[in-house]
Write a protein that holds these residues in place. Structure first.
Motif, mmCIF file in Angstrom:
data_model
loop_
_atom_site.group_PDB
_atom_site.id
_atom_site.type_symbol
_atom_site.label_atom_id
_atom_site.label_comp_id
_atom_site.label_asym_id
_atom_site.label_seq_id
_atom_site.Cartn_x
_atom_site.Cartn_y
_atom_site.Cartn_z
ATOM 1 N N CYS A 342 0.815 -1.252 -0.073
ATOM 2 C CA CYS A 342 -0.063 0.034 -0.063
ATOM 3 C C CYS A 342 0.960 1.146 0.158
ATOM 4 C CB CYS A 342 -0.970 0.096 1.248
ATOM 5 S SG CYS A 342 -2.141 1.112 1.322
ATOM 6 N N ASN A 376 -3.748 0.606 -2.282
ATOM 7 C CA ASN A 376 -3.387 -0.692 -2.014
ATOM 8 C C ASN A 376 -3.357 -1.605 -3.397
ATOM 9 O OD1 ASN A 376 -4.913 -3.390 0.133
ATOM 10 N ND2 ASN A 376 -2.839 -3.238 -0.582
ATOM 11 N N THR A 411 3.778 0.657 2.937
ATOM 12 C CA THR A 411 3.616 -0.345 3.710
ATOM 13 C C THR A 411 3.789 -1.745 3.100
ATOM 14 O OG1 THR A 411 2.668 -1.598 5.428
ATOM 15 C CG2 THR A 411 1.313 -0.403 4.071
ATOM 16 N N VAL A 412 4.528 -2.771 3.565
ATOM 17 C CA VAL A 412 4.737 -3.969 2.816
ATOM 18 C C VAL A 412 3.376 -4.972 2.923
ATOM 19 C CG1 VAL A 412 7.094 -3.890 3.419
ATOM 20 C CG2 VAL A 412 5.680 -5.189 4.821
ATOM 21 N N THR A 413 2.249 -4.422 3.624
ATOM 22 C CA THR A 413 1.243 -5.143 3.520
ATOM 23 C C THR A 413 -0.023 -4.257 3.959
ATOM 24 O OG1 THR A 413 -0.302 -7.077 4.045
ATOM 25 C CG2 THR A 413 1.500 -6.175 5.711
ATOM 26 N N GLY A 414 -1.006 -4.209 2.881
ATOM 27 C CA GLY A 414 -2.115 -3.275 2.686
ATOM 28 C C GLY A 414 -3.141 -3.990 3.634
ATOM 29 N N GLU A 415 -3.342 -5.502 3.181
ATOM 30 C CA GLU A 415 -4.537 -6.041 3.753
ATOM 31 C C GLU A 415 -4.311 -7.687 3.773
ATOM 32 O OE1 GLU A 415 -7.515 -5.152 0.990
ATOM 33 O OE2 GLU A 415 -6.605 -6.136 -0.668
ATOM 34 N N HIS A 416 -3.167 -8.261 3.275
ATOM 35 C CA HIS A 416 -3.104 -9.791 3.175
ATOM 36 C C HIS A 416 -2.377 -10.061 4.565
ATOM 37 C CE1 HIS A 416 -3.045 -9.934 -1.474
ATOM 38 N NE2 HIS A 416 -4.420 -9.717 -0.591
#
Lengths: 469, 469
Positions: A342, A376, A411-416
Motif C-alpha cells: 500500500c 493498495n 507499507t509491505v502489506t495493505g491487507e494480506h
C-alpha cells in the motif's frame, strides 16, 4: 492421557483429524511462497467451551496451535507447522444474532463472509469488508488478518466494522473485549489489538459486528488511459477534489492484456491501453450522477482515451468482471503469486512503473491490479511452477516490489498480512523498537508462545520448505 | 544530579515549573470527582528529544510521569499525583504537514483541535473528531482519550482518524506506529492500542491524521416530543430506516428547561417539552433534503409536537446553540458534574427515564443531553459545591447512572474515559480476565509503572482527596 486422547475427549473423535491425506487440506493457505509443515492433528471445535478445552490441552502438552478459517489467506499465516494442532474454526459457523434496530450482528468465526452479507441484506443492512475471497473466506479469518477488499475506499476495513470480540487466551480463559454500543472507551482497545494479530494472541470465538444501512445500487464509470502517469494523475485529482467513490480499482497494461485474451473482448480503449480505472458511486441517484460526472471530467482532463459511465446494474457488474477476472486470466500463462503493498495514493503510478521495470529485470510477467482509492496495489507475478529458476526469480520480484513500496513511503502489506512470508519485511518496516514492542505484547499475552509460533515476528519454527520445485 | 537539575538541563530552566502557585493550574482536569495531588514539577518540552530526556530522567529517579494536554478531560486521567512530574505537551503545538493530495496531516500533540480544523479547512479538508471542548482541547489529549464529539454518528471517533503515532516509551526509546497510507496491516495495530490508553503506556509526541473532504453545509431539523419514549422511538426508527445524519443530539426536559431560562427563549414546543431532538445532514442539497424530510416524517409519526427544518446556516447554528448552552445554563443552579455512558440506541429512552428516577431519589437536578445517534449520553448532575451532603448525593447519582447504563447493555464510558474516577467501574465492566489482560499489557510496555500510575486500572497512588467540601 496423551494429547490426542484429550483432544478426542474434548471435541469428539470425529472432530480430530490425523490422517495425513485428510489433514493435507488444512496444511496451508493460498500463498505459494510460505513454508508449511505437517500437523499432529486438525481439530474442528463447535463451541467456545471446546476451544477452551483444546487450548488448555495444547498448553499443557506445549503443543503449538495454529488457528485457521477457510484458508483463503495470502501470507501463510494459517499454515501448519510440524507437530502443531491446526484449530479450524469452520464448524463454528452460526449467525447468533442480527439486531437491525442497533445495526449489529453477533457471529461465530466460521461464518462465511458472503453468508453474513446475504443474511444482513434481508434486513436492509450491509457488512462492508469484502475481500476478493468473500464467497468462501470466514469472518474469523477476516478478523485475524484485518481483511480489506474493494469497498475500503469508502467503508474502511474489518477493524472499522467490529465492535467486540470473544477470545480464548493462552491459559484457556475467555476474554470479552469491546461492547455492543457504537462508542466506548472503557480500557485499552483490546478489540483492535486482536484484529489483525494473525492468530498469534488468541483464538477468536465470537465477533460483534457493526453494520451499515444497505447502500444504493451503484453507478459505474470506466476510463482507459494511454499512460499510467495519466491514470495516476486522475486518481490523485479525484482524491484532491474530495470525491469519495464507493470503489476505485486500477488495472495496468499487463492485466488488461490478460483479461482481454481471457474474456476475448476489448476492455481498454481498443489499442492497448496502459491503464484502466473502474469507479463506482453508491451515493444515490443524483449524488452518484454528480460524483461520476466529476470523475469522468477528471479522467478526461487527465488524458483518458475513453470514458464511459453506466447506471445499468448488469452493465456495471459486467465492467467489474474485467477487474475480478485478472487472476483467473493470468493462469493461462502459469502459476501466480500476488503481492500486496500500500502506497500513498499520489505514488500509484510510480509503483506500477517500478513493477514494469522489475518485470523486465526478472523476465517474468507482472500484472498490477489494485485498489486505487486507497493505494493498495496487488502486483501479481506469473511464473512456471515446474521451473526452480522461475520460482526463484518470482521470489526476487516479490521482494523487489516490497522494497519499492517501502521506498515510496508505503507499507509491505495493505491487507494480506505478514504471516510466514513477510517476517523479515515486517522487521524492516517497523524497526527494532517496533519489533521489541511486538515481542513484549506477545510475551505478555502468550508467554509460552502457544499461538502460531513462527508467524509475523516470532522465530521461525522447524517446517518444510515452500513450494520450490 | 538530582531530578530537577536534570530536567532543567534537558528542557531549560524556564520549562520546569515548581512554584505551587504556578503548578496549581496543571494539577487537575475538569472532573470534580477525581482526586489530584501535588506535582514535584511541571515540565513543558518543545521537542520529541526533550520528551525522551525527561522520560529517561524520571525513569532513573523512579518518579511517575503524568502526561497532559490542555486539561479539558472529564475523568481525572491527567490529574497530578503527589511527587509526580506533570509532562504538559502544550508547547509542542506545530502542524508539521498538511498533504491535501493524500488527505493527511502530521501534527504535534499540543495542537488545539480547532486550530487544526481551521488549518485543514483552508485546503477543503475536514478533521472529524469534535469534542465539546474543541476550541481548547489538544490533539494529544484527544488521542489519549480517544475523544468523540457531535460528529461521531457519521464520522466516527478519534481512533478512526489516526493513521500513525510517534510515542516515547518508558525506556525513553521512540516508537513509530502505523503509516502514512490509507490501509496497512504490518504487525499489531499498536496505533489503536495507544489511542485511548490515557497516558498509561507512553507519551504521544506526533500523530499522523487521516482527513476527509470538507462536508457540505448542513441542514438542520429540530423536533420536540411530549415524552421521552416518543423521542426514543424516533431515534430507533431513524436508525432502523438506515438514515445516517451528520449529527443527532437529544436534550431531556431538565436540559430544555435550563436552556429556556438561560437563553430566555422557547426551544421546546411551548409547553414544557419532554425531549428535543436536533438532527443535521451534510450530505449535500438534495440528499440532505431527502434525509431530513425522512427524519421529519419519523418524528411526526413518533408523536412529535413540533418539527422544524431549516437550510439557513445561521438558523441551524442558532438551533444548535440550545444544545451547546446546556452546561452553561445549568451553572445558574450550582456546580455540575457530567457523566458519560453509552447505551444501545434502542435503550436511550430507558436511560433518560432512569435518570429522572435517580434525580428524584438523590434530590438533585439531573439534566440529560447526549449524542442520540450513537447512544452516548451525558447525564449532568447539579449540586451545591459548598454542601458536603449534596456532593455525596451527586457522587451517588454519578455511580447510579453508571450502574443503570451497564444494566441497559451499555458501557461506563462512551468518550470521556476511565481516568481516576471510574477505575472500579472499569473493573466491573471488563471483569477479571479483562483486567488481567490490561495489567499484562501495561507491565509489558511500562514495567516500572512510570506512566500515570493510579489511572484506569492500576492501584491508586497516594493523592489528596477529591473536591469534597
Amino acid at each position: 492421557m496423551d494429547l490426542l486422547s484429550t483432544l478426542r475427549a474434548a471435541v469428539g473423535a470425529d472432530a480430530v483429524l490425523t490422517d495425513p491425506d485428510v489433514t493435507a487440506a488444512y496444511r496451508r493457505d493460498m500463498m505459494p511462497l510460505a513454508p508449511y509443515g505437517e500437523p499432529l492433528a486438525v481439530v474442528l471445535p463447535t463451541s467456545t467451551e471446546q476451544v477452551q478445552a483444546v487450548v488448555r490441552a495444547c498448553a499443557e502438552h506445549r503443543t503449538p496451535i495454529v488457528p485457521r478459517g477457510a484458508g483463503s489467506g495470502l501470507s501463510g499465516a494459517a499454515n501448519a507447522i510440524d507437530g502443531c494442532v491446526v484449530l479450524a474454526l469452520t464448524r463454528m459457523n452460526r449467525i447468533l444474532e442480527i439486531d437491525p434496530d442497533n445495526r449489529l450482528a453477533v457471529v461465530e468465526p466460521g461464518v462465511v463472509n458472503l453468508d453474513l452479507r446475504d443474511a444482513v441484506e434481508k434486513h436492509g443492512l450491509f457488512y462492508p469488508p469484502d475481500p476478493s475471497s468473500y464467497d468462501w473466506c470466514t469472518i474469523g479469518g477476516n478478523v485475524s488478518t484485518n481483511a480489506g477488499g474493494l469497498c475500503c475506499v469508502k467503508y474502511g476495513v474489518t477493524t472499522d466494522a467490529i465492535l467486540g470480540l470473544e477470545v480464548v487466551l493462552a491459559d484457556g480463559e475467555l476474554l470479552r473485549t469491546g461492547r455492543r454500543t457504537v462508542k466506548g472507551v472503557a480500557g485499552y482497545d483490546l478489540t483492535k489489538l486482536f484484529i489483525g494479530s494473525e492468530g498469534t494472541l488468541g483464538v477468536v470465538t465470537q465477533a460483534t459486528l457493526a453494520l451499515r444501512p444497505l447502500p444504493q445500487a451503484p453507478g459505474t464509470t470506466v476510463a482507459a488511459f494511454p499512460s499510467i502517469v495519466a491514470a495516476g494523475a486522475a486518481v490523485s485529482r479525484i482524491v484532491r477534489e474530495g470525491i469519495v467513490p464507493s470503489l476505485m480499482e486500477i488495472m495496468d497494461a499487463a492485466s488488461i492484456e490478460a483479461v482481454e485474451a481471457h474474456l476475448n473482448t476489448e476492455v481498454g480503449a481498443g489499442r492497448g491501453s496502459a491503464a484502466l480505472l473502474i469507479c463506482q458511486s453508491d451515493s444515490g441517484r443524483e449524488a452518484a450522477r454528480r460524483e461520476l460526472a466529476a470523475i469522468e471530467q477528471v479522467c478526461a482532463d487527465s488524458g483518458a482515451d475513453l470514458v464511459h459511465t453506466t447506471f445499468d446494474l448488469a452493465e456495471g457488474r459486467m465492467l467489474l468482471t474485467a477487474r475480478r477476472a485478472v487472476l483467473m486470466a493470468l493462469e493461462v500463462y502459469g502459476a501466480w503469486m500476488t503481492d500486496d503493498v500500500c502506497v500513498p495514493r499520489t505514488r500509484i503510478a510510480e509503483l506500477i512503473a517500478g513493477c514494469e521495470l522489475i518485470s523486465a529485470e526478472v523476465g517474468l510477467r507482472i500484472a498490477v491490479v489494485g485498489h486505487a482509492g486507497d493505494g493498495n496495489m496487488h502486483p501479481t507475478i506469473v511464473y512456471d511452477p515446474t521451473s526452480a529458476d522461475e520460482f526463484a526469480r518470482a521470489q526476487r520480484a516479490f521482494d523487489d516490489i516490497l522494497a519499492l513500496g517501502l521506498s515510496l513511503g508505503g507499507t509491505v502489506t495493505g491487507e494480506h498480512g505478514i504471516g510466514k512470508v513477510k517476517r523479515e519485511w515486517l522487521a524492516n518496516e517497523i524497526g527494532p523498537v517496533g519489533l521489541r514492542t511486538h515481542r513484549a505484547i506477545k510475551a505478555a499475552l502468550d508467554p509460552g508462545n502457544l499461538f502460531n509460533p513462527g508467524s509475523m515476528f516470532s522465530p521461525a519454527p522447524a517446517a518444510s520448505s515452500p513450494d520450490a520445485p
